[in-house]
Design a protein around this motif. Structure first.
Motif, short mmCIF file in Angstrom:
data_model
loop_
_atom_site.label_atom_id
_atom_site.label_comp_id
_atom_site.label_asym_id
_atom_site.label_seq_id
_atom_site.Cartn_x
_atom_site.Cartn_y
_atom_site.Cartn_z
N ALA A 67 59.72 10.50 116.19
CA ALA A 67 60.48 11.72 115.92
C ALA A 67 61.02 11.75 114.49
N SER A 68 61.44 10.61 113.99
CA SER A 68 62.06 10.57 112.66
C SER A 68 61.05 10.66 111.52
N ALA A 69 59.78 10.44 111.83
CA ALA A 69 58.74 10.48 110.79
C ALA A 69 58.69 11.84 110.10
N SER A 70 58.97 12.90 110.83
CA SER A 70 58.93 14.25 110.24
C SER A 70 60.31 14.80 109.93
N PHE A 71 61.37 14.01 110.15
CA PHE A 71 62.73 14.46 109.89
C PHE A 71 63.03 14.38 108.40
N SER A 72 63.50 15.48 107.84
CA SER A 72 63.82 15.51 106.42
C SER A 72 64.89 16.55 106.16
N ARG A 73 65.83 16.22 105.32
CA ARG A 73 66.87 17.15 104.88
C ARG A 73 67.01 16.97 103.37
N ASN A 74 67.44 18.00 102.71
CA ASN A 74 67.65 17.94 101.27
C ASN A 74 69.01 17.29 101.02
N ARG A 75 69.07 15.99 101.11
CA ARG A 75 70.31 15.25 100.96
C ARG A 75 70.14 14.05 100.05
N ALA A 76 71.18 13.71 99.37
CA ALA A 76 71.17 12.52 98.53
C ALA A 76 71.71 11.33 99.32
N CYS A 77 71.14 11.10 100.50
CA CYS A 77 71.57 10.00 101.35
C CYS A 77 70.80 8.74 101.02
N LYS A 78 71.53 7.65 100.94
CA LYS A 78 70.90 6.34 100.77
C LYS A 78 71.73 5.34 101.55
N ALA A 79 71.13 4.82 102.61
CA ALA A 79 71.81 3.81 103.42
C ALA A 79 70.79 3.07 104.26
N ASP A 80 71.16 1.85 104.61
CA ASP A 80 70.39 1.08 105.57
C ASP A 80 71.25 0.99 106.82
N LEU A 81 70.74 1.54 107.92
CA LEU A 81 71.52 1.48 109.14
C LEU A 81 70.80 0.66 110.19
N LEU A 82 71.59 -0.07 110.94
CA LEU A 82 71.07 -0.83 112.05
C LEU A 82 71.17 0.06 113.27
N LEU A 83 70.04 0.33 113.90
CA LEU A 83 70.01 1.08 115.16
C LEU A 83 69.67 0.09 116.26
N GLN A 84 70.40 0.14 117.35
CA GLN A 84 70.13 -0.76 118.44
C GLN A 84 69.97 0.03 119.73
N ASN A 134 80.35 -0.46 107.26
CA ASN A 134 80.91 0.39 106.22
C ASN A 134 80.70 1.85 106.64
N LEU A 135 81.74 2.49 107.08
CA LEU A 135 81.60 3.85 107.62
C LEU A 135 81.56 4.93 106.54
N HIS A 136 81.77 4.56 105.29
CA HIS A 136 81.75 5.55 104.22
C HIS A 136 80.41 6.29 104.12
N PRO A 137 79.25 5.60 104.11
CA PRO A 137 77.99 6.35 104.05
C PRO A 137 77.79 7.26 105.27
N LEU A 138 78.20 6.80 106.44
CA LEU A 138 78.08 7.61 107.65
C LEU A 138 78.95 8.86 107.56
N MET A 139 80.20 8.68 107.23
CA MET A 139 81.13 9.81 107.20
C MET A 139 80.85 10.75 106.03
N SER A 140 80.30 10.24 104.94
CA SER A 140 79.96 11.09 103.79
C SER A 140 78.83 12.07 104.12
N HIS A 141 77.97 11.68 105.04
CA HIS A 141 76.82 12.51 105.42
C HIS A 141 76.74 12.58 106.94
N LEU A 142 77.87 12.82 107.58
CA LEU A 142 77.96 12.73 109.04
C LEU A 142 76.97 13.66 109.74
#
Length: 127
Positions: A19-36, A104-112
C-alpha cells in the motif's frame, strides 16, 4: 484463524509495504520510523513525502527517529474500511494501549497528518 503471530505480522508488513509503495504527498518529511506489527518490525525510511525504503529490522543497533508499535489485532481494526470508534486513529490506539508511540516525537508531530495518512494507507478500499 490459525496463523502464527510471526506469519500474521509478516502478512501485515507485506500489506503495508504494498500500500505504501504508491503513497506520496508533497511534504518535506524526512524520518526513519520503526513500525511493529506484533512481533514483526521494520524500519520505514521516509524521504520527501514518500516511502523511500522499508528494511526489515534485523540489523543490530539500527537507529530510528520514532516508533509506532502495535498488536496484530490493533492493525487489523485500524485498517478496516470503517474502523470502530477508538480504533480509527494512531493516537486513539496509543491511548487505548493497543499501540505505543516512542522516541523523538518531533518529526511525528511536525508532520502528524502525513504520518496518520501513511499508516492508514493500507486500509480496506471502498471498492
Amino acid at each position: 484463524m490459525s496463523s502464527s503471530p510471526k506469519t500474521r505480522g509478516a502478512s501485515q508488513l507485506a500489506r503495508f509495504r504494498e500500500a505504501s509503495a504508491s503513497f506520496s504527498r508533497n511534504r518535506a518529511c524526512k524520518a526513519d520510523l520503526l513500525l511493529q506489527f506484533g512481533e514483526v518490525a521494520a524500519i520505514v525510511q521516509v524521504r520527501d513525502g514518500r516511502v523511500a525504503q522499508i528494511v526489515e529490522d534485523r540489523v543490530p543497533l539500527r537507529s530510528w527517529d520514532f516508533a509506532v508499535k502495535g498488536s496484530e489485532e490493533g492493525w487489523d481494526q485500524f485498517w478496516q474500511k470503517f474502523p470502530p470508534p477508538g480504533w480509527h486513529d494512531i493516537l486513539a490506539l496509543n491511548k487505548r494501549k493497543v499501540f505505543s508511540i516512542e522516541g523523538n516525537l518531533h518529526p511525528l508531530m511536525s508532520h502528524l497528518q502525513f504520518y496518520k495518512d501513511l499508516l492508514a494507507c493500507a486500509r480496506e478500499s471502498a471498492a
